[in-house]
Design a protein around this motif. Structure first.
Motif, PDB file in Angstrom:
ATOM      1  N   GLN A  52      -5.663  -4.293   5.450  1.00 51.86           N
ATOM      2  CA  GLN A  52      -7.021  -3.997   4.989  1.00 51.86           C
ATOM      3  C   GLN A  52      -7.065  -4.014   3.454  1.00 51.86           C
ATOM      4  OE1 GLN A  52      -8.757  -0.085   5.828  1.00 51.86           O
ATOM      5  NE2 GLN A  52     -10.749  -1.061   6.115  1.00 51.86           N
ATOM      6  N   SER A  67      -1.054  -2.018   4.900  1.00 49.71           N
ATOM      7  CA  SER A  67      -0.621  -2.593   6.174  1.00 49.71           C
ATOM      8  C   SER A  67      -0.739  -1.539   7.270  1.00 49.71           C
ATOM      9  CB  SER A  67       0.808  -3.141   6.069  1.00 49.71           C
ATOM     10  OG  SER A  67       1.733  -2.096   5.957  1.00 49.71           O
ATOM     11  N   LEU A  68      -1.253  -1.961   8.413  1.00 48.62           N
ATOM     12  CA  LEU A  68      -1.507  -1.050   9.534  1.00 48.62           C
ATOM     13  C   LEU A  68      -0.948  -1.656  10.816  1.00 48.62           C
ATOM     14  CD1 LEU A  68      -5.155  -0.423   8.370  1.00 48.62           C
ATOM     15  CD2 LEU A  68      -3.423   1.398   8.502  1.00 48.62           C
ATOM     16  N   ILE A  69      -0.167  -0.888  11.540  1.00 48.16           N
ATOM     17  CA  ILE A  69       0.515  -1.440  12.710  1.00 48.16           C
ATOM     18  C   ILE A  69      -0.427  -1.585  13.916  1.00 48.16           C
ATOM     19  CG2 ILE A  69       1.324   0.758  13.678  1.00 48.16           C
ATOM     20  CD1 ILE A  69       4.053  -0.654  14.195  1.00 48.16           C
ATOM     21  N   ARG A  70      -0.190  -2.631  14.697  1.00 45.58           N
ATOM     22  CA  ARG A  70      -0.892  -2.849  15.969  1.00 45.58           C
ATOM     23  C   ARG A  70       0.145  -3.295  16.990  1.00 45.58           C
ATOM     24  NH1 ARG A  70      -3.989  -0.638  13.291  1.00 45.58           N
ATOM     25  NH2 ARG A  70      -6.098  -1.177  12.642  1.00 45.58           N
ATOM     26  N   VAL A 101       8.148  -2.155  10.101  1.00 42.88           N
ATOM     27  CA  VAL A 101       6.920  -2.285   9.303  1.00 42.88           C
ATOM     28  C   VAL A 101       7.271  -2.677   7.857  1.00 42.88           C
ATOM     29  CG1 VAL A 101       4.952  -1.018   8.316  1.00 42.88           C
ATOM     30  CG2 VAL A 101       5.555  -0.697  10.727  1.00 42.88           C
ATOM     31  N   ILE A 126       4.185   5.791   5.674  1.00 43.99           N
ATOM     32  CA  ILE A 126       5.540   6.276   5.948  1.00 43.99           C
ATOM     33  C   ILE A 126       5.448   7.628   6.652  1.00 43.99           C
ATOM     34  CG2 ILE A 126       7.675   7.098   4.827  1.00 43.99           C
ATOM     35  CD1 ILE A 126       7.446   4.100   4.571  1.00 43.99           C
ATOM     36  N   GLU A 157       2.602   5.223   1.355  1.00 45.76           N
ATOM     37  CA  GLU A 157       1.590   6.255   1.606  1.00 45.76           C
ATOM     38  C   GLU A 157       2.232   7.360   2.439  1.00 45.76           C
ATOM     39  OE1 GLU A 157      -2.151   4.911   3.158  1.00 45.76           O
ATOM     40  OE2 GLU A 157      -2.466   3.525   1.493  1.00 45.76           O
ATOM     41  N   GLN A 210     -10.875  10.058   4.736  1.00 48.28           N
ATOM     42  CA  GLN A 210     -12.187   9.537   5.112  1.00 48.28           C
ATOM     43  C   GLN A 210     -13.134  10.608   5.652  1.00 48.28           C
ATOM     44  OE1 GLN A 210     -11.837   6.993   8.863  1.00 48.28           O
ATOM     45  NE2 GLN A 210      -9.999   6.435   7.762  1.00 48.28           N
ATOM     46  N   GLU A 243     -10.868   6.282   1.057  1.00 42.19           N
ATOM     47  CA  GLU A 243     -10.787   5.447   2.270  1.00 42.19           C
ATOM     48  C   GLU A 243     -11.976   5.731   3.166  1.00 42.19           C
ATOM     49  OE1 GLU A 243      -7.232   6.110   4.556  1.00 42.19           O
ATOM     50  OE2 GLU A 243      -7.471   8.270   4.577  1.00 42.19           O
ATOM     51  N   GLY A 244     -12.255   4.803   4.067  1.00 42.75           N
ATOM     52  CA  GLY A 244     -13.356   4.995   5.009  1.00 42.75           C
ATOM     53  C   GLY A 244     -14.729   4.742   4.398  1.00 42.75           C
ATOM     54  N   VAL A 245     -14.791   3.895   3.371  1.00 42.62           N
ATOM     55  CA  VAL A 245     -16.083   3.572   2.756  1.00 42.62           C
ATOM     56  C   VAL A 245     -16.805   2.559   3.656  1.00 42.62           C
ATOM     57  CG1 VAL A 245     -17.249   2.681   0.695  1.00 42.62           C
ATOM     58  CG2 VAL A 245     -15.096   3.955   0.472  1.00 42.62           C
ATOM     59  N   GLU A 246     -17.944   2.977   4.203  1.00 44.02           N
ATOM     60  CA  GLU A 246     -18.636   2.124   5.171  1.00 44.02           C
ATOM     61  C   GLU A 246     -20.009   1.655   4.709  1.00 44.02           C
ATOM     62  OE1 GLU A 246     -18.756   4.072   8.958  1.00 44.02           O
ATOM     63  OE2 GLU A 246     -16.577   4.006   9.210  1.00 44.02           O
ATOM     64  N   TYR A 265     -14.589  -0.257   5.843  1.00 40.78           N
ATOM     65  CA  TYR A 265     -15.275  -1.323   6.577  1.00 40.78           C
ATOM     66  C   TYR A 265     -16.377  -1.974   5.736  1.00 40.78           C
ATOM     67  CZ  TYR A 265     -13.093   0.814  10.727  1.00 40.78           C
ATOM     68  OH  TYR A 265     -12.211   1.322  11.633  1.00 40.78           O
TER      69      TYR A 265
HETATM   70  P1  C2E Z   1      -4.434   5.952   7.600  1.00 39.08           P
HETATM   71  O1  C2E Z   1      -3.202   5.515   6.907  1.00 39.08           O
HETATM   72  O2  C2E Z   1      -5.206   7.049   6.980  1.00 39.08           O
HETATM   73  O3  C2E Z   1      -5.301   4.621   7.754  1.00 39.08           O
HETATM   74  C1  C2E Z   1      -6.678   4.572   7.752  1.00 39.08           C
HETATM   75  C2  C2E Z   1      -7.241   4.334   9.143  1.00 39.08           C
HETATM   76  O4  C2E Z   1      -8.667   4.240   9.040  1.00 39.08           O
HETATM   77  C3  C2E Z   1      -6.797   3.036   9.799  1.00 39.08           C
HETATM   78  O5  C2E Z   1      -6.767   3.260  11.203  1.00 39.08           O
HETATM   79  C4  C2E Z   1      -7.950   2.082   9.456  1.00 39.08           C
HETATM   80  O6  C2E Z   1      -8.072   1.011  10.368  1.00 39.08           O
HETATM   81  C5  C2E Z   1      -9.131   3.009   9.565  1.00 39.08           C
HETATM   82  N1  C2E Z   1     -10.252   2.599   8.716  1.00 39.08           N
HETATM   83  C6  C2E Z   1     -10.261   1.763   7.662  1.00 39.08           C
HETATM   84  N2  C2E Z   1     -11.483   1.661   7.129  1.00 39.08           N
HETATM   85  C7  C2E Z   1     -12.285   2.463   7.836  1.00 39.08           C
HETATM   86  C8  C2E Z   1     -13.698   2.786   7.769  1.00 39.08           C
HETATM   87  O7  C2E Z   1     -14.439   2.324   6.918  1.00 39.08           O
HETATM   88  N3  C2E Z   1     -14.156   3.669   8.701  1.00 39.08           N
HETATM   89  C9  C2E Z   1     -13.348   4.235   9.641  1.00 39.08           C
HETATM   90  N4  C2E Z   1     -13.886   5.085  10.504  1.00 39.08           N
HETATM   91  N5  C2E Z   1     -12.036   3.942   9.737  1.00 39.08           N
HETATM   92  C10 C2E Z   1     -11.511   3.072   8.845  1.00 39.08           C
HETATM   93  P2  C2E Z   1      -5.538   2.766  12.101  1.00 39.08           P
HETATM   94  O8  C2E Z   1      -5.097   1.403  11.663  1.00 39.08           O
HETATM   95  O9  C2E Z   1      -5.913   2.958  13.513  1.00 39.08           O
HETATM   96  O10 C2E Z   1      -4.398   3.780  11.702  1.00 39.08           O
HETATM   97  C11 C2E Z   1      -4.504   5.148  11.981  1.00 39.08           C
HETATM   98  C12 C2E Z   1      -3.376   5.922  11.345  1.00 39.08           C
HETATM   99  O11 C2E Z   1      -2.115   5.557  11.934  1.00 39.08           O
HETATM  100  C13 C2E Z   1      -3.196   5.637   9.859  1.00 39.08           C
HETATM  101  O12 C2E Z   1      -4.127   6.395   9.104  1.00 39.08           O
HETATM  102  C14 C2E Z   1      -1.761   6.060   9.641  1.00 39.08           C
HETATM  103  O13 C2E Z   1      -1.674   7.452   9.504  1.00 39.08           O
HETATM  104  C15 C2E Z   1      -1.126   5.652  10.960  1.00 39.08           C
HETATM  105  N6  C2E Z   1      -0.460   4.345  10.789  1.00 39.08           N
HETATM  106  C16 C2E Z   1      -0.958   3.098  10.861  1.00 39.08           C
HETATM  107  N7  C2E Z   1      -0.001   2.156  10.663  1.00 39.08           N
HETATM  108  C17 C2E Z   1       1.155   2.860  10.437  1.00 39.08           C
HETATM  109  C18 C2E Z   1       2.511   2.476  10.157  1.00 39.08           C
HETATM  110  O14 C2E Z   1       2.854   1.303  10.015  1.00 39.08           O
HETATM  111  N8  C2E Z   1       3.418   3.490  10.009  1.00 39.08           N
HETATM  112  C19 C2E Z   1       3.057   4.814  10.098  1.00 39.08           C
HETATM  113  N9  C2E Z   1       4.001   5.758   9.946  1.00 39.08           N
HETATM  114  N10 C2E Z   1       1.795   5.206  10.357  1.00 39.08           N
HETATM  115  C20 C2E Z   1       0.866   4.242  10.520  1.00 39.08           C
END
Ligand code: C2E
Ligand code: MG
Ligand code: MG
Ligand code: MG
Length: 298
Positions: A52, A67-70, A101, A126, A157, A210, A243-246, A265
């Motif tokens: 993102q 980077s965000l895991i799926r 990751v 992390i 982070e 957010q 974060e979470g700016v929509e 978003y």
């Molecule tokens: P986070 O690091 O606080 O990431 C932000 C989350 O908010 C992400 O969800 C993202 O997709 C979502 N997001 C981004 N923009 C917006 C927006 O405008 N509105 C809303 N409502 N949400 C938004 P995601 O990808 O589902 O990840 C959730 C959490 O999972 C992350 O929160 C983080 O804590 C964890 N995570 C994700 N990837 C990893 C990873 O590779 N390693 C670790 N340890 N944790 C991860």
């Protein structure tokens, strides 16, 4: 198993004593099954990274990615981080998942650089267990060497829980920061940061959670909290990202109160590597890309 049961009890809330119940077994079985599935997913390379964009508030230009895991499953399609991380964190699996990751982030960055995309910063989430493990600084330093990347293209982070007086975590973070990698406090404001110790921490960025961004500019209390975090960050010479700016209203408000960087978003949803590459190419072409100053070594 102990961890799994503990997780189930913890989910019910603090100070909530829990004796054995059939639901607990069900819960534990669900967790163990999912843990095994995740282990297999790791072996079979089913995890993906989505990215993102983050933008500079003043210029609106692209400045980095998170980077965000799926998890790409055959049965359920693309699974979110919330289906992976809590279960991985309740077992040792988080170390392998976290290492995957980091490796994939660096590999992808090198691939983009080799294809002519300007150097950029990627923030990686992390978990606390990765910090208490103690092997992280060497692991990261080896990765930077392997992929010929400068340290400032990586940011870690971590949440406030990683920064609470735990000598091992702090030592690990200091070592990583000493490599030239920046550290950001994720979900800032939701944990229990000791204000006094913030200035001694090896951090460069605060990431406003957010939850405080959601209802600005209407909700006065949230506006007060967000402004206070920005003022605090700036007094401590830290960058502040929201974060979470929509919405445009949130964007304008955050711009007015001098929040440095934004993610959400409103600008872009998290995208696959392929879509991210197209986004980066188009941002670079239109002059909307603020690359890292340093040239990557070859
Ligand atoms: P986070 O690091 O606080 O990431 C932000 C989350 O908010 C992400 O969800 C993202 O997709 C979502 N997001 C981004 N923009 C917006 C927006 O405008 N509105 C809303 N409502 N949400 C938004 P995601 O990808 O589902 O990840 C959730 C959490 O999972 C992350 O929160 C983080 O804590 C964890 N995570 C994700 N990837 C990893 C990873 O590779 N390693 C670790 N340890 N944790 C991860
Ligand atoms: Mg994050
Ligand atoms: Mg966050
Ligand atoms: Mg979060």
């Amino acid at each position: 198993m102990a961890d799994t049961a503990m997780y189930a009890a913890k989910e019910k809330g603090r100070n909530n004593y829990s004796f054995y119940s059939p639901e607990m077994t069900e819960y534990a079985v669900h967790y163990l099954t999912r843990e095994n599935e995740l282990r297999k997913a790791l072996q079979q390379n089913e995890f993906k990274l989505f990215y993102q964009p983050q933008v500079d508030t003043k210029t609106g230009k692209f400045i980095g990615l998170e980077s965000l895991i799926r998890w790409q499953t055959e049965k359920h399609g693309l699974m979110p981080a919330s289906e992976i991380i809590p279960i991985a964190e309740s077992s040792h699996l988080i170390i392998s998942v976290g290492n995957w990751v980091l490796t994939e982030t660096c590999r992808q960055l090198r691939e983009w650089i080799d294809r002519g995309i300007p150097l950029l910063r990627i923030a990686v989430n992390i978990s606390i267990r990765q910090l208490t493990d103690g092997k992280l600084p060497q692991f990261i330093s080896d990765l930077l060497e392997k992929y010929h990347l400068p340290p400032d293209c990586l940011e870690l982070e971590v949440t406030e829980s990683c920064l609470q007086d735990d000598d091992i975590c702090l030592l690990t973070l200091k070592k990583i920061n000493g490599l030239g990698i920046t550290i950001s406090i994720d979900d800032f404001g939701t944990g229990y940061s000791c204000m006094g110790s913030l200035k001694q921490l090896p951090i460069q960025r605060l990431k406003i959670d957010q939850i405080f961004v959601k209802d600005i500019p209407k909700q006065e209390d949230d506006c007060a909290i967000v402004s206070a975090i920005i003022a605090l960050g700036h007094q401590l010479h830290l960058k502040v990202i929201a974060e979470g700016v929509e919405t445009l209203a949130q964007y304008n408000y955050l711009k007015n109160i001098h929040c440095d960087e934004l993610q959400g978003y409103y600008f872009c949803i998290p995208m696959s590597a392929h879509d991210t590459e197209e986004y980066l190419i188009s941002a670079a072409k239109s002059g909307n890309f603020e690359p890292l100053k340093q040239l990557p070594p070859h």
